[in-house]
Enzyme design. Structure first.
Site, PDB file in Angstrom:
ATOM      1  N   HIS A 141      -2.693   8.383   6.210  1.00  0.00           N
ATOM      2  CA  HIS A 141      -2.966   7.078   5.592  1.00  0.00           C
ATOM      3  C   HIS A 141      -4.388   6.670   6.000  1.00  0.00           C
ATOM      4  CE1 HIS A 141      -2.117   3.357   3.636  1.00  0.00           C
ATOM      5  NE2 HIS A 141      -2.206   2.632   4.733  1.00  0.00           N
ATOM      6  N   HIS A 178      -9.626   2.233  -0.006  1.00  0.00           N
ATOM      7  CA  HIS A 178      -8.182   2.071   0.032  1.00  0.00           C
ATOM      8  C   HIS A 178      -7.766   1.423  -1.283  1.00  0.00           C
ATOM      9  CE1 HIS A 178      -4.181   1.514   1.037  1.00  0.00           C
ATOM     10  NE2 HIS A 178      -4.247   0.701   2.080  1.00  0.00           N
ATOM     11  N   CYS A 181       0.797  -1.237   0.000  1.00  0.00           N
ATOM     12  CA  CYS A 181       0.000   0.000   0.000  1.00  0.00           C
ATOM     13  C   CYS A 181       0.824   1.279   0.000  1.00  0.00           C
ATOM     14  CB  CYS A 181      -0.952  -0.029   1.173  1.00  0.00           C
ATOM     15  SG  CYS A 181      -1.867  -1.577   1.209  1.00  0.00           S
TER      16      CYS A 181
END
Lengths: 396, 85, 352
Positions: free
Chosen positions: A289, A324, A158
């Site tokens: 994040h 995400h 990620c």
């Protein structure tokens, strides 16, 4: 003085819009892209995702691809986003133009569709055999734009997109490239949806980053790319913002979970601040994040507290807009950080109502006008990979 | 109950790839996590799937599992009380 | 100013045994596995139990390199892997397809991520420093080396970087290479790879790690001079590309004492190598290695490993020689690699 590396173009496609303008309008209107899956064929229809509501066939038409092309969905999304960035920057692709893309699962969408055929020895779709490997998706995109020089792929889960942006800036600074297209792309796949589901970190509702009652993330898909250019070729070209600092560190704590005090995140932010040559107090806003898992948000909050102590800047997670999007997340959020700088406003952290008791931190929950000079963007991934980028307003 | 404990030990060894272990190496009241057998949070997720697959028990919150997976005894007790198959 | 970069330690896990260079292992299949070291020497049994071969090979090779260089905590860990943790990917993919997405367990998903090896090395060492993973087909390890090179060009204060490449075989996904012509069909003997005029190659797996440093150790193998990566090159441009690279390093063709070529016996793409063999490097010692270890995305790690050994010891195993020239002292070695005509790379190493 460290001026930072110039960003001269950006492009994006996400669940909240097919280009910069559409994304911007959704951010202003608090329009989330999270909903039911239509194009991803999964049995988990109850799990919300942030899907781009365009079929691969339509995406291919937008790119004028031939019928038998071997673009994965990540390559299709990536090419559309990179096209917007390249057009905005008005660059000519030459030998000194590089391409660095982040992707976590690359063309896994094609692999999972054709896996059984391949196992059975059927070769009709053999052009997708190599698509599983992330470099394939990058190579398709390089081919589309005619990039023959330095082409590479970063796959650090990620944080891939953020790391690609960091590498691009480092190559420009080291004089290895004159211009470079950097960012990330990932599409929704059964592979990742089932993986995160098995980890029990997907929420059945739109995600609530930094909220006490947050219960997991929503997966999304998207792509975003920036064009970075060396100072000596700018020739008065408009500069959208500058990448002023970056840092990468490893949490070295657990394969998937973040450490309680967010050591990796802390070190990445600290390194980014150091490389930008600024003090923590100068950061005006953090695009966090903030995945809305119990673990990430607490760990990130603690790391933020450790860096900024009493002077915690405004912060928000935009994951409730886009889900995400894994490797693309850092790139999407780089675009949002640059939009924040150019419009001088902060986009909200949706679905937040109550601060977690451990930290009491409250994100920005409404669009907020504010003088912004420096924005910090965080991206963390599996394998303890933590990356922070610092974008600055161009001081023309 | 005794059979269930033996069965669990075998499943744990198989599911978690504890290659060098025999069922006899795991004591009924030994801690499975931390200082005992040394299992970790990834193993816990594997055991959650095992509960569902073999005994029809669905856990939705991983935090719930901490007490249940304390030892083979605690797992067996929980399964006895909640199993649907 | 560009600092001098040294290769202070090297490690290799491949289908060949490390101490029997003159009598290489024969394989009669197009897919053959790497010879495993005793992983328990490097990894605790409790963590070893769920690791795929890529992770085991990666951590072990990394630890060998660290031990040789006597470094506990490198300033950065940079990994290249073309196809990542395929065994776990395959396992997870099969589970979710076969079970129609029900009762899927997460371990293989967690370990399928491409940066698993890099992350696991960090976890194993407790190393919180810079950690990146590149996955650009046959330029994966080269991308990692490029980043390493940049680390030293920058004034980042980094002294020692652990850099390496790893790729593993998996039953099904590697087998798919039979469907799209990547592998040779029919009777094969790896050591005769260059005698065949046919399409496809042979493949295997392995791991190579190196400690690169700005400080020369007593054990130092070579100086790492330069690296270049290009996504695509027209065949008629390959000579110019190489000359240009050498020119940037103030070297002529004559300065190259040996060229290590990534020739893999695939007659559809080996012309990139034969052009160089027949023109620029006609009078240069030419070496090949993919008949020994197979071709996979990070097989070029073996080329770097061999070049280091040659530069340090001066001796060259005859099984690698593609021509019969007998050079004098080996000072500069050039390594060139590509796969299926893409992801070209050049690496220049020098004796210290």
């Amino acid at each position: 003085m460290n001026k930072g590396v110039a960003v001269t173009g950006m492009g994006i496609i996400s669940a909240i819009g097919n280009n910069i303008e559409e994304n911007y309008r959704s951010l202003l209107a608090s329009n989330s892209g999270i909903g039911c899956s239509e194009f991803l064929k999964t049995t988990h229809t109850n799990i919300p995702v942030a899907e781009i509501k365009i079929a691969n066939e339509t995406l291919s038409k937008h790119l004028n691809l031939s019928k038998n092309h071997s673009f994965t969905r990540a390559a299709l999304l990536g090419s559309l986003a990179a096209k917007e960035a390249i057009e905005q920057a008005g660059i000519k692709i030459d030998d000194e133009t590089g391409f660095i893309s982040g992707t976590s699962v690359g063309g896994m969408d094609a692999t999972e569709n054709h896996f059984k055929e391949f196992v059975a020895g059927k070769a009709d779709n053999k052009r997708f055999i190599r698509s599983q490997h992330p470099g394939f998706t990058t190579e398709k995109m390089a081919e589309y734009f005619g990039i023959t020089g330095f082409v590479s792929t970063i796959s650090t889960a990620c944080s891939s997109g953020a790391n690609a942006i960091m590498l691009g800036a480092r190559m420009i600074k080291a004089g290895k490239l004159k211009r470079v297209i950097v960012g990330g792309t990932d599409c929704l796949t059964k592979f990742t949806l089932n993986g995160f589901n098995a980890l029990m970190i997907l929420s059945n509702n739109p995600c609530r980053a930094f909220d006490e009652h947050r219960n997991g993330l929503n997966l999304g898909e998207g792509a975003a790319y920036l064009v970075l250019e060396a100072e000596d070729i700018l020739n008065g070209k408009p500069v959208l913002g500058r990448l002023k600092g970056y840092g990468n560190a490893n949490d070295a704590f657990h394969q998937t979970a973040s450490s309680e005090n967010g050591e990796g995140a802390y070190l990445a932010m600290q390194e980014a601040i150091k490389s930008a040559g600024i003090t923590p107090g100068e950061i005006d806003y953090i695009n966090a994040h903030g995945t809305a898992t119990k673990n990430n948000d607490l760990s990130e909050s603690r790391a933020i507290q450790r860096i900024f102590e009493a002077g915690i800047p405004d912060f928000s997670s935009t994951k409730a807009f886009t889900g995400h999007s894994l490797a693309a997340a850092g790139a999407l959020e780089a675009v949002y950080s640059l939009l924040s700088l150019s419009k001088q406003e902060i986009y909200p952290n949706l679905n937040f109502s109550q601060a977690m008791p451990e930290t009491g931190l409250k994100p920005v929950t409404e669009v907020k006008q504010k003088k912004l000079n420096l924005v910090l963007s965080n991206s963390f991934g599996f394998g303890g990979n933590c990356t922070s980028l610092i974008f600055a307003k161009d001081e023309a | 109950m005794k059979n269930l404990q033996a069965e669990l030990k075998e499943s744990i060894i198989e599911q978690l790839n504890l290659e060098d272990m025999e069922p006899g190496d795991i004591k009924n009241d030994e801690a499975l996590f931390g200082d005992g057998l040394g299992l970790d949070s990834i193993d816990a997720l594997e055991l959650i799937v095992l509960l569902e697959k073999d005994y029809g028990i669905k856990l939705t919150d991983p935090a719930q599992s901490r007490e249940i997976f304390k030892s083979v005894n605690s797992m067996a007790e929980f399964i006895e009380a909640n199993r649907t198959k | 100013m560009k600092p001098k970069i040294y290769i202070n330690s090297i490690s290799s896990i491949t289908a060949q045994s490390r101490d029997k260079e003159e009598s290489p292992v024969s394989y009669y299949k197009s897919i053959f596995p790497a010879i495993s070291p005793n992983y328990k020497d490097y990894i605790k049994p409790m963590t070893l139990r769920r690791m795929s071969k890529a992770i085991k090979m990666g951590i072990s090779a990394a630890k060998m390199a660290l031990q040789e260089a006597e470094i506990e905590n490198p300033d950065a860990i940079i990994t290249g892997t073309g196809e990542g943790c395929k065994q776990d990917t395959e396992k997870f993919l099969e589970n979710l397809i076969d079970q129609d997405e029900q009762l899927v367990t997460p371990t293989s998903f967690i370990q399928s991520t491409h940066n698993t090896v890099g992350g696991q090395i960090a976890l194993n060492l407790g190393c919180k420093n810079y950690n990146l993973t590149y996955t650009q087909n046959s330029a994966s390890l080269e991308s990692a080396l490029f980043d390493t090179y940049l680390q030293f060009l920058e004034t980042s204060g980094k002294k020692s970087v652990l850099v390496g490449g790893v790729d593993e075989l998996s039953e099904k996904i590697t087998g798919f290479r039979n469907l799209d012509g990547q592998l040779k069909t029919g009777k094969i003997h790896n050591l005769d790879l260059f005698k065949e005029a046919s399409a496809g190659t042979i493949t295997s797996e392995g791991a190579h790690f190196f400690i690169l440093s700005t400080e020369k150790s007593g054990n130092c193998y070579a100086e790492f001079k330069d690296i270049s990566i290009k996504n695509s090159i027209e065949p008629e441009q390959i000579n110019a590309e190489v000359e240009n690279f050498l020119h940037k390093n103030n070297l002529g063709i004559d300065a190259i004492d040996a060229i290590v070529l990534g020739k893999n016996g695939d007659n559809r793409y080996d012309y990139y190598y034969s052009i160089l063999q027949d023109s620029l490097f006609k009078n240069t010692l030419q070496l090949g290695y993919k008949h020994l270890v197979g071709d996979y995305d990070t097989a070029s790690g073996f080329a770097v490993y061999l070049a280091c050994k040659i530069l340090k010891s001066g001796s060259i195993s005859s099984v690698m020689k593609l021509n019969t020239l007998r050079p004098g002292k080996i000072k500069n070695i050039l390594i060139y690699n590509q796969y299926l005509g893409s992801d070209h790379s050049l690496i220049l190493l020098s004796a210290v």
